[in-house]
Design a protein around this motif. Sequence first.
Motif, PDB file in Angstrom:
ATOM      1  N   ALA A 220       0.807  -1.224   0.000  1.00 51.93           N
ATOM      2  CA  ALA A 220       0.000   0.000   0.000  1.00 51.93           C
ATOM      3  C   ALA A 220       0.845   1.282   0.000  1.00 51.93           C
ATOM      4  O   ALA A 220       0.568   2.206  -0.783  1.00 51.93           O
ATOM      5  N   PRO A 221       1.886   1.402   0.845  1.00 48.97           N
ATOM      6  CA  PRO A 221       2.701   2.627   0.806  1.00 48.97           C
ATOM      7  C   PRO A 221       3.388   2.825  -0.543  1.00 48.97           C
ATOM      8  O   PRO A 221       3.556   3.961  -1.000  1.00 48.97           O
ATOM      9  N   SER A 222       3.802   1.731  -1.187  1.00 50.16           N
ATOM     10  CA  SER A 222       4.441   1.846  -2.497  1.00 50.16           C
ATOM     11  C   SER A 222       3.452   2.345  -3.539  1.00 50.16           C
ATOM     12  O   SER A 222       3.799   3.174  -4.388  1.00 50.16           O
ATOM     13  N   ILE A 223       2.225   1.858  -3.483  1.00 48.27           N
ATOM     14  CA  ILE A 223       1.185   2.321  -4.406  1.00 48.27           C
ATOM     15  C   ILE A 223       0.957   3.819  -4.227  1.00 48.27           C
ATOM     16  O   ILE A 223       0.841   4.575  -5.210  1.00 48.27           O
ATOM     17  N   GLU A 224       0.936   4.265  -2.993  1.00 45.50           N
ATOM     18  CA  GLU A 224       0.762   5.698  -2.715  1.00 45.50           C
ATOM     19  C   GLU A 224       1.931   6.508  -3.270  1.00 45.50           C
ATOM     20  O   GLU A 224       1.743   7.585  -3.852  1.00 45.50           O
ATOM     21  N   GLU A 225       3.143   5.995  -3.086  1.00 47.98           N
ATOM     22  CA  GLU A 225       4.330   6.695  -3.598  1.00 47.98           C
ATOM     23  C   GLU A 225       4.290   6.789  -5.118  1.00 47.98           C
ATOM     24  O   GLU A 225       4.547   7.858  -5.696  1.00 47.98           O
ATOM     25  N   LEU A 226       3.956   5.692  -5.789  1.00 48.21           N
ATOM     26  CA  LEU A 226       3.899   5.683  -7.246  1.00 48.21           C
ATOM     27  C   LEU A 226       2.815   6.618  -7.760  1.00 48.21           C
ATOM     28  O   LEU A 226       2.999   7.308  -8.764  1.00 48.21           O
ATOM     29  N   THR A 227       1.684   6.635  -7.077  1.00 48.09           N
ATOM     30  CA  THR A 227       0.586   7.528  -7.468  1.00 48.09           C
ATOM     31  C   THR A 227       1.028   8.983  -7.386  1.00 48.09           C
ATOM     32  O   THR A 227       0.744   9.793  -8.284  1.00 48.09           O
ATOM     33  N   ALA A 228       1.745   9.316  -6.314  1.00 47.69           N
ATOM     34  CA  ALA A 228       2.225  10.690  -6.135  1.00 47.69           C
ATOM     35  C   ALA A 228       3.246  11.061  -7.199  1.00 47.69           C
ATOM     36  O   ALA A 228       3.235  12.184  -7.731  1.00 47.69           O
ATOM     37  N   ILE A 229       4.135  10.150  -7.542  1.00 42.14           N
ATOM     38  CA  ILE A 229       5.144  10.423  -8.570  1.00 42.14           C
ATOM     39  C   ILE A 229       4.473  10.661  -9.915  1.00 42.14           C
ATOM     40  O   ILE A 229       4.795  11.616 -10.634  1.00 42.14           O
ATOM     41  N   ALA A 230       3.534   9.785 -10.267  1.00 47.40           N
ATOM     42  CA  ALA A 230       2.858   9.900 -11.561  1.00 47.40           C
ATOM     43  C   ALA A 230       2.079  11.203 -11.680  1.00 47.40           C
ATOM     44  O   ALA A 230       1.976  11.783 -12.769  1.00 47.40           O
ATOM     45  N   ALA A 231       1.530  11.668 -10.555  1.00 42.84           N
ATOM     46  CA  ALA A 231       0.703  12.875 -10.571  1.00 42.84           C
ATOM     47  C   ALA A 231       1.491  14.158 -10.348  1.00 42.84           C
ATOM     48  O   ALA A 231       0.919  15.264 -10.387  1.00 42.84           O
ATOM     49  N   SER A 232       2.791  14.050 -10.110  1.00 43.84           N
ATOM     50  CA  SER A 232       3.588  15.249  -9.836  1.00 43.84           C
ATOM     51  C   SER A 232       3.720  16.101 -11.091  1.00 43.84           C
ATOM     52  O   SER A 232       3.435  15.663 -12.201  1.00 43.84           O
ATOM     53  N   GLY A 233       4.184  17.318 -10.917  1.00 44.96           N
ATOM     54  CA  GLY A 233       4.325  18.230 -12.051  1.00 44.96           C
ATOM     55  C   GLY A 233       5.660  18.140 -12.755  1.00 44.96           C
ATOM     56  O   GLY A 233       5.981  19.011 -13.580  1.00 44.96           O
ATOM     57  N   LEU A 234       6.429  17.098 -12.471  1.00 40.53           N
ATOM     58  CA  LEU A 234       7.746  16.949 -13.097  1.00 40.53           C
ATOM     59  C   LEU A 234       7.609  16.615 -14.579  1.00 40.53           C
ATOM     60  O   LEU A 234       6.580  16.094 -15.012  1.00 40.53           O
ATOM     61  N   PRO A 235       8.635  16.889 -15.369  1.00 47.05           N
ATOM     62  CA  PRO A 235       8.628  16.463 -16.772  1.00 47.05           C
ATOM     63  C   PRO A 235       8.415  14.956 -16.864  1.00 47.05           C
ATOM     64  O   PRO A 235       8.790  14.208 -15.951  1.00 47.05           O
ATOM     65  N   TYR A 236       7.877  14.513 -17.993  1.00 49.12           N
ATOM     66  CA  TYR A 236       7.511  13.110 -18.122  1.00 49.12           C
ATOM     67  C   TYR A 236       8.704  12.171 -17.905  1.00 49.12           C
ATOM     68  O   TYR A 236       8.581  11.155 -17.204  1.00 49.12           O
ATOM     69  N   GLY A 237       9.844  12.493 -18.475  1.00 45.24           N
ATOM     70  CA  GLY A 237      11.006  11.622 -18.327  1.00 45.24           C
ATOM     71  C   GLY A 237      11.407  11.444 -16.880  1.00 45.24           C
ATOM     72  O   GLY A 237      11.757  10.330 -16.456  1.00 45.24           O
TER      73      GLY A 237
END
Length: 234
Positions: free
Chosen positions: A88-105
């Motif tokens: 569950a914590p990993s899923i939350e971390e991945l969700t946050a990374i995917a939704a961040s405003g960083l460039p796609y790469g």
Amino acid sequence: MQDPEPDGSKAKRKAQSRAGRPRLGAETGRETILCKALDGFARRGYEGVNIRDLARQAGVNIALANYHYGSKAALWEACLERLRERAAPSIEELTAIAASGLPYGDRLCRFYAAFIRFNAALPEYGLFILQEMVQAGERQAQVKVALVDPFHDVTLPLLQEGIALGLIPPQDASLLFFTHSIAISHVVAGQGLIASFLEAQDRREQTLAELLRTMIRSITGVLPQDFEQALANA
């Protein structure tokens, strides 16, 4: 004043109460059994696990294992739930990374780096899935819903975004997910085979970084021209 409960009844009730409660330290024993079972199911599969053997390995009485879990099926489900909780914590971390405003790469690389770290820290996760994926049945369906789908559902939109941006070659994003998730989880789960690459901390970090680069090259399809030509001719 007359005792409302005969002595014999009181003694029987106390004995039943004692029999129905786990002994002192039962929670520690319960956790030890669960850890042994998780390792057993992951490495030997459902049929390779025996509760009596697990109780002996955990240093507890078989009655305590039966008290907490009752059956091998219930113990397996407890292991499935433990893995779901650990993920569950990993899923939350991945969700946050995917939704961040960083460039796609940046998002793609950080996303896969986090996924690789999770699998390296918990190799039982990929092994547990593998044991049930080789044969159809109810347990396979449970594993898919609890352990596979959450990672698939958070990864798929990120891969589809990369395809839409032209940064990932057009392809089936779900198949891409399964190809890479299986490769990652099984490479790091096979630590007996690649122990020399993972034992020393500095070598371990280098290995995980190299695995990340391999995955990103595979996802983006960036290959030297010679290899592109070789693939075309294969």
